[in-house]
Design an enzyme around this catalytic site. Sequence first.
Site, short mmCIF file in Angstrom:
data_model
loop_
_atom_site.label_atom_id
_atom_site.label_comp_id
_atom_site.label_asym_id
_atom_site.label_seq_id
_atom_site.Cartn_x
_atom_site.Cartn_y
_atom_site.Cartn_z
N HIS A 1 1.78 4.24 -3.10
CA HIS A 1 1.83 5.71 -3.04
C HIS A 1 3.19 6.22 -3.54
O HIS A 1 3.26 7.19 -4.29
CB HIS A 1 1.62 6.19 -1.61
CG HIS A 1 0.23 6.00 -1.10
ND1 HIS A 1 -0.89 6.35 -1.81
CD2 HIS A 1 -0.23 5.50 0.09
CE1 HIS A 1 -1.97 6.08 -1.11
NE2 HIS A 1 -1.61 5.56 0.05
N HIS B 1 0.84 -1.21 0.00
CA HIS B 1 0.00 0.00 0.00
C HIS B 1 0.88 1.25 0.00
O HIS B 1 0.68 2.17 -0.82
CB HIS B 1 -0.90 -0.01 1.24
CG HIS B 1 -1.70 1.24 1.43
ND1 HIS B 1 -3.05 1.30 1.18
CD2 HIS B 1 -1.34 2.48 1.87
CE1 HIS B 1 -3.49 2.53 1.43
NE2 HIS B 1 -2.46 3.27 1.87
N GLU B 2 1.83 1.29 0.91
CA GLU B 2 2.71 2.46 1.01
C GLU B 2 3.60 2.59 -0.22
O GLU B 2 3.83 3.70 -0.71
CB GLU B 2 3.55 2.37 2.29
CG GLU B 2 2.75 2.31 3.58
CD GLU B 2 1.81 3.50 3.77
OE1 GLU B 2 2.03 4.55 3.14
OE2 GLU B 2 0.83 3.36 4.53
#
Length: 215
Positions: free
Chosen positions: A57, A53-54
Amino acid sequence: MFKITTSELRDLIIAFIFISLSFSILYSGRNVVMLKSIFPVVMIGLGLGFILHELGHKFASMHYGYWAEFKLWPAGLIFALISSFFGFVFAAPGAVYTYAGSNLDDKTNGIISIAGPAVNIVLALVFLLIGAAIYGPAHHDATMQFIFIVCCLGFSTNSYLAVFNLIPIWNLDGSKVLRWNILVWIVIIAIAGFMTYLSMTMGAENIIRMIIGIK
């Protein structure tokens, strides 16, 4: 070129451990024996989703030519642990910060923000498909059974991570996506919400049984 700093790697590892521990506490019902057995499962099924997820980004930011770096939020670590004792997890141990100054418009910021939840949705579906593929062997092989459990938990937790991060409050991804395009926000939170609803009502294993046609 992708680059990760030493401090960023440290922060990711700390956040990974804390978020995995928090969900392990939640799922074990604070039972120490169960906590020890479920922790490795959570680290793979959920921890992988958190890291990707990170990185979603980070890669999205770098795609637009901006430097981005994950930074730990110490208060978020504490909130995650404390909330796990109350039946949910406030999953915000840190965030990826995009350094773009005043050049970051709402559309670009929205696309960068939606990358994380989108990764969780895709990963949840991948876990579900892997679980369906190994459902039969999981009944006869210990290794396959472990992988199946990881897949079930991976589907549920990644669906939850997507929904949580899409809540349009504070500095969560949802507020930036909503600011950019309300229709996109409605569609993606509806998908993540429906997946989370199914995981909470039917359970991942029953969803898999339905997929492969077993009553």
